[in-house]
Design a protein around this motif. Structure first.
Motif, PDB file in Angstrom:
ATOM      1  N   LEU A 186       0.761  -1.236   0.140  1.00  0.00           N
ATOM      2  CA  LEU A 186      -0.114   0.132   0.086  1.00  0.00           C
ATOM      3  C   LEU A 186       0.796   1.305   0.017  1.00  0.00           C
ATOM      4  CD1 LEU A 186      -2.903  -0.993   2.582  1.00  0.00           C
ATOM      5  CD2 LEU A 186      -3.000  -0.885   0.222  1.00  0.00           C
ATOM      6  N   PRO A 187       0.655   2.137  -0.716  1.00  0.00           N
ATOM      7  CA  PRO A 187       1.457   3.561  -0.855  1.00  0.00           C
ATOM      8  C   PRO A 187       1.532   4.307   0.450  1.00  0.00           C
ATOM      9  CG  PRO A 187      -0.187   3.608  -2.707  1.00  0.00           C
ATOM     10  CD  PRO A 187      -0.501   2.029  -1.960  1.00  0.00           C
ATOM     11  N   ILE A 188       2.446   4.724   0.884  1.00  0.00           N
ATOM     12  CA  ILE A 188       2.624   5.301   2.095  1.00  0.00           C
ATOM     13  C   ILE A 188       1.783   6.417   2.339  1.00  0.00           C
ATOM     14  CG2 ILE A 188       4.376   6.503   3.466  1.00  0.00           C
ATOM     15  CD1 ILE A 188       6.467   4.959   2.404  1.00  0.00           C
ATOM     16  N   TYR A 189       1.545   7.374   1.325  1.00  0.00           N
ATOM     17  CA  TYR A 189       0.564   8.417   1.630  1.00  0.00           C
ATOM     18  C   TYR A 189      -0.795   7.669   1.960  1.00  0.00           C
ATOM     19  CZ  TYR A 189      -1.722   7.484  -3.095  1.00  0.00           C
ATOM     20  OH  TYR A 189      -2.192   6.906  -4.235  1.00  0.00           O
ATOM     21  N   TYR A 190      -1.135   6.494   1.161  1.00  0.00           N
ATOM     22  CA  TYR A 190      -2.497   6.027   1.465  1.00  0.00           C
ATOM     23  C   TYR A 190      -2.747   5.594   2.817  1.00  0.00           C
ATOM     24  CZ  TYR A 190      -6.635   3.106   0.595  1.00  0.00           C
ATOM     25  OH  TYR A 190      -7.664   2.322   0.723  1.00  0.00           O
ATOM     26  N   GLN A 191      -1.414   4.983   3.383  1.00  0.00           N
ATOM     27  CA  GLN A 191      -1.346   4.468   4.721  1.00  0.00           C
ATOM     28  C   GLN A 191      -1.760   5.420   5.775  1.00  0.00           C
ATOM     29  OE1 GLN A 191       1.593   1.670   6.156  1.00  0.00           O
ATOM     30  NE2 GLN A 191       2.341   1.253   3.906  1.00  0.00           N
ATOM     31  N   LEU A 192      -0.912   6.718   5.472  1.00  0.00           N
ATOM     32  CA  LEU A 192      -1.155   7.789   6.248  1.00  0.00           C
ATOM     33  C   LEU A 192      -2.712   8.392   6.232  1.00  0.00           C
ATOM     34  CD1 LEU A 192      -0.096   9.870   8.275  1.00  0.00           C
ATOM     35  CD2 LEU A 192       0.456  11.329   6.156  1.00  0.00           C
ATOM     36  N   GLU A 193      -3.209   8.462   5.087  1.00  0.00           N
ATOM     37  CA  GLU A 193      -4.657   9.011   4.863  1.00  0.00           C
ATOM     38  C   GLU A 193      -5.476   8.038   5.758  1.00  0.00           C
ATOM     39  OE1 GLU A 193      -4.580   9.268   0.467  1.00  0.00           O
ATOM     40  OE2 GLU A 193      -6.724   8.900   0.993  1.00  0.00           O
ATOM     41  N   ASN A 194      -5.228   6.523   5.654  1.00  0.00           N
ATOM     42  CA  ASN A 194      -6.215   5.466   6.333  1.00  0.00           C
ATOM     43  C   ASN A 194      -5.821   6.021   8.045  1.00  0.00           C
ATOM     44  OD1 ASN A 194      -7.278   4.189   4.157  1.00  0.00           O
ATOM     45  ND2 ASN A 194      -5.899   2.598   4.301  1.00  0.00           N
ATOM     46  N   MET A 238       6.589  15.548   1.294  1.00  0.00           N
ATOM     47  CA  MET A 238       5.523  15.492   0.013  1.00  0.00           C
ATOM     48  C   MET A 238       4.588  14.482   0.076  1.00  0.00           C
ATOM     49  SD  MET A 238       7.575  16.160  -3.472  1.00  0.00           S
ATOM     50  CE  MET A 238       6.921  14.640  -4.095  1.00  0.00           C
ATOM     51  N   THR A 239       4.840  13.233   0.853  1.00  0.00           N
ATOM     52  CA  THR A 239       4.083  12.413   1.050  1.00  0.00           C
ATOM     53  C   THR A 239       2.959  12.681   1.796  1.00  0.00           C
ATOM     54  OG1 THR A 239       6.060  10.854   0.698  1.00  0.00           O
ATOM     55  CG2 THR A 239       3.835   9.815   1.867  1.00  0.00           C
ATOM     56  N   VAL A 240       3.344  13.529   3.138  1.00  0.00           N
ATOM     57  CA  VAL A 240       2.342  13.869   4.098  1.00  0.00           C
ATOM     58  C   VAL A 240       1.258  14.781   3.098  1.00  0.00           C
ATOM     59  CG1 VAL A 240       1.884  15.251   5.971  1.00  0.00           C
ATOM     60  CG2 VAL A 240       3.885  13.681   5.974  1.00  0.00           C
ATOM     61  N   ARG A 241       1.824  15.601   2.338  1.00  0.00           N
ATOM     62  CA  ARG A 241       1.132  16.631   1.646  1.00  0.00           C
ATOM     63  C   ARG A 241      -0.051  16.044   0.694  1.00  0.00           C
ATOM     64  NH1 ARG A 241       4.581  20.815  -0.746  1.00  0.00           N
ATOM     65  NH2 ARG A 241       5.251  20.878   1.331  1.00  0.00           N
ATOM     66  N   HIS A 242       0.554  14.857   0.013  1.00  0.00           N
ATOM     67  CA  HIS A 242      -0.277  14.335  -0.934  1.00  0.00           C
ATOM     68  C   HIS A 242      -1.694  13.546  -0.050  1.00  0.00           C
ATOM     69  CE1 HIS A 242      -0.360  10.821  -4.091  1.00  0.00           C
ATOM     70  NE2 HIS A 242      -1.317  11.408  -3.937  1.00  0.00           N
ATOM     71  N   ALA A 243      -1.278  12.957   1.009  1.00  0.00           N
ATOM     72  CA  ALA A 243      -2.365  12.229   1.986  1.00  0.00           C
ATOM     73  C   ALA A 243      -3.360  13.440   2.469  1.00  0.00           C
ATOM     74  CB  ALA A 243      -1.777  11.715   3.187  1.00  0.00           C
ATOM     75  N   ILE A 244      -2.688  14.647   2.824  1.00  0.00           N
ATOM     76  CA  ILE A 244      -3.805  15.735   3.460  1.00  0.00           C
ATOM     77  C   ILE A 244      -4.512  16.205   2.196  1.00  0.00           C
ATOM     78  CG2 ILE A 244      -3.663  18.096   4.383  1.00  0.00           C
ATOM     79  CD1 ILE A 244      -1.342  17.328   6.167  1.00  0.00           C
ATOM     80  N   ASN A 245      -3.600  16.413   1.062  1.00  0.00           N
ATOM     81  CA  ASN A 245      -4.720  16.869  -0.263  1.00  0.00           C
ATOM     82  C   ASN A 245      -5.772  15.840  -0.404  1.00  0.00           C
ATOM     83  OD1 ASN A 245      -3.005  19.109  -0.745  1.00  0.00           O
ATOM     84  ND2 ASN A 245      -1.933  18.226  -2.150  1.00  0.00           N
ATOM     85  N   ASN A 246      -5.592  14.780  -0.366  1.00  0.00           N
ATOM     86  CA  ASN A 246      -6.619  13.717  -0.537  1.00  0.00           C
ATOM     87  C   ASN A 246      -7.761  13.986   0.169  1.00  0.00           C
ATOM     88  OD1 ASN A 246      -5.297  12.758  -2.909  1.00  0.00           O
ATOM     89  ND2 ASN A 246      -4.781  10.797  -1.872  1.00  0.00           N
ATOM     90  N   LEU A 247      -7.438  14.078   1.703  1.00  0.00           N
ATOM     91  CA  LEU A 247      -8.543  14.258   2.541  1.00  0.00           C
ATOM     92  C   LEU A 247      -9.136  15.520   2.456  1.00  0.00           C
ATOM     93  CD1 LEU A 247      -6.362  12.614   5.483  1.00  0.00           C
ATOM     94  CD2 LEU A 247      -8.296  11.497   4.419  1.00  0.00           C
ATOM     95  N   VAL A 248      -8.356  16.615   1.991  1.00  0.00           N
ATOM     96  CA  VAL A 248      -9.450  17.759   1.887  1.00  0.00           C
ATOM     97  C   VAL A 248     -10.233  17.794   0.823  1.00  0.00           C
ATOM     98  CG1 VAL A 248      -8.951  20.199   0.965  1.00  0.00           C
ATOM     99  CG2 VAL A 248      -7.325  19.299   2.780  1.00  0.00           C
ATOM    100  N   HIS A 249      -9.906  16.751  -0.214  1.00  0.00           N
ATOM    101  CA  HIS A 249     -10.525  16.601  -1.333  1.00  0.00           C
ATOM    102  C   HIS A 249     -11.946  15.692  -1.231  1.00  0.00           C
ATOM    103  CE1 HIS A 249      -9.398  18.593  -5.007  1.00  0.00           C
ATOM    104  NE2 HIS A 249      -8.510  18.733  -4.711  1.00  0.00           N
TER     105      HIS A 249
END
Ligand code: 16G
Length: 246
Positions: free
Chosen positions: A8-16, A48-59
């Motif tokens: 599982l991509p790291i950004y996705y794990q952080l999102e979860n 960058m990975t953290v930002r990716h996860a946060i952007n997705n959760l904002v969307h």
């Protein structure tokens, strides 16, 4: 924790992880999310990975950003159960919120072919076109454009209509005109907000919306309304009860 060997991509794990913290109320609506730097240090991952996860959760509407202040946890989405035919006013009152309306347009127009078909009238017949921003505790939730045959709501002046539309249309139709609204068909689809929706729903470029069409009928089968609405997708979700028929 974050598992760097996981497929599982790291950004996705952080999102979860953040999603779980919100669902379990470890992070509550209005709480500030730790900064990008804190999260990247805590989990030993890049900013960058953290930002990716946060952007997705904002969307997805879980989080929202405020310029110069940080990132916060959003209020829970409004849930509308689709097994009952309810009005916006009823939906908001059920949630303990104050329903409100901002009338954008109200006029009498000749129905085009599409509207005429939906209302089972002839093209050119007169209909009211009513456009309102629907508010919950003064926050815009949806833009609603309603078409109703003038025959169903007779003898209305602009002033009386404005008063009626500052409250509930269903309530007026049912308690004043004794109409019985009984059935509806609804279509829901996803889209991206246009400029008009961005302005009236206080959205930003690229924000998602839910487009809903409702066609409702009276108990004698007469079409009552044809309504097109745009709901803020970050604030609203629809729940459908389904049953397996075998
Ligand atoms: C809801 C209905 C809309 C109806 C309105 C009446 C959906 C998608 N739409 O917003 O068809 O005209 O309620 O609300 O649910 P009111 O009685 O508060 O004016």
């Amino acid at each position: 924790m974050i598992d760097k060997n996981s497929p599982l991509p790291i950004y996705y794990q952080l999102e979860n992880k953040i999603r779980e913290m919100i669902d379990s109320e470890e992070l509550k609506p209005g709480d500030t999310l730790p900064s990008e730097r804190d999260l990247s240090e805590k989990y030993d991952i890049s900013r960058m990975t953290v930002r990716h996860a946060i952007n997705n959760l904002v969307h997805e509407g879980y989080l929202y950003r405020q310029k110069g202040k940080g990132t916060f946890v959003s209020q829970k989405k409004f849930e509308q159960n689709l097994h009952g035919l309810t009005s916006f006013t009823e939906d908001m009152k059920l949630r303990g919120l104050k329903p409100g309306n901002k009338l954008l347009n109200f006029n009498t127009i000749a129905a085009n072919e599409h509207v005429a078909k939906k209302l089972a009238i002839s093209p050119g017949d007169l209909v009211y076109k009513i456009q309102r921003v629907r508010l919950a505790d003064d926050n815009p939730i949806a833009i609603e454009t309603n078409y109703i045959s003038t025959d169903l709501l007779p003898d209305l002046t602009t002033e009386t209509m404005a008063t009626i539309l500052s409250g509930s249309l269903y309530d007026y139709a049912e308690s004043k005109l004794n109409l019985k609204i009984e059935n509806a068909q609804q279509i829901i689809e996803a889209s991206v907000a246009n400029d008009f929706e961005i302005e009236h729903l206080h959205l930003e470029d690229g924000d998602p919306i839910l487009l809903i069409e409702r066609n409702s009928q009276l108990s004698n089968g007469t079409p009552f309304e044809f309504v097109k609405s745009a709901y803020r997708a970050d604030q609203y979700k629809f729940i459908i009860d389904i049953k397996r028929n075998k």
